[in-house]
Write an enzyme that holds these catalytic residues in place. Structure first.
Site, PDB file in Angstrom:
ATOM      1  N   LYS A  95       0.843  -1.206   0.000  1.00 58.68           N
ATOM      2  CA  LYS A  95       0.000   0.000   0.000  1.00 58.68           C
ATOM      3  C   LYS A  95       0.877   1.255   0.000  1.00 58.68           C
ATOM      4  O   LYS A  95       0.395   2.378   0.149  1.00 58.68           O
ATOM      5  CB  LYS A  95      -0.894   0.021   1.258  1.00 58.68           C
ATOM      6  N   LYS A 129       2.876   1.984   2.332  1.00 54.95           N
ATOM      7  CA  LYS A 129       2.970   2.463   3.718  1.00 54.95           C
ATOM      8  C   LYS A 129       4.090   1.702   4.431  1.00 54.95           C
ATOM      9  O   LYS A 129       4.420   0.576   4.073  1.00 54.95           O
ATOM     10  CB  LYS A 129       1.656   2.170   4.471  1.00 54.95           C
TER      11      LYS A 129
END
Ligand code: C2G
Length: 148
Positions: A62, A64
């Site tokens: 993602k 992240k």
């Protein structure tokens, strides 16, 4: 004690109450009071709360990265009185399998996920509840303020 006195819920015909099982998803990095208030309210929706915790690999997919590793974030979550079980969240597609495998009655998320296609379809498989997000706190804000 004579047999006749050994009355219990089985002899009285009371079926044992089925546990109401709750499931939530998240990264829960740098755990803060917004997370804790979500977990407390999620736990209050049933008898057993499962947290599907984003793995480091899933977060990387993602774009992240969390401050704490999956193992540390899992250790912290397992210490919280509201949490009964922590399982890995490895992809976006596992939710229906999770609901079936753990016999989930309700999936609960913070309101920032309300109407998201990532969750909306789950209402065909179980109850879906969105709880108000706690204003004024986020892991991103904490990281930014610590840098200043
Ligand atoms: N949350 C909240 N209030 C805040 C911050 C977070 O209620 N101030 C809630 C979020 O809405 C979420 C949960 O706490 O339900 C965990 O938040 P994050 O760790 O930020 O989770 P997120 O990145 O939204 O990951 O598949 C879905 C993802 O795993 C959800």
């Amino acid at each position: 004690m004579s047999e006749s006195l050994m009355v219990n819920r089985f002899t009285t015909g009371e079926a044992p109450k089925r546990l109401r099982r709750v499931l939530t998803y998240g990264t829960f990095d740098l755990l803060h009071y917004g997370h804790v208030r979500l977990l407390r309210r999620a736990a209050a929706l049933g008898d057993y709360l499962i947290v599907a915790l984003s793995t480091d690999e899933f977060n990387a997919s993602k774009g992240k990265s969390s401050f704490y590793s999956y193992g540390i974030r899992k250790e912290i979550l397992e210490s919280i009185r509201y949490v009964d079980l922590v399982i890995p969240e490895e992809n976006w597609e596992q939710k229906i399998d999770d609901i079936k495998r753990y016999e989930i009655d309700v999936v609960v998320m913070g309101s920032d996920w309300k109407d998201s296609p990532r969750f909306d379809y789950l209402k065909d498989y179980c109850e879906l509840v969105f709880l108000d997000r706690t204003d004024g706190i986020s892991t991103t804000d904490v990281k930014r303020e610590l840098k200043e």
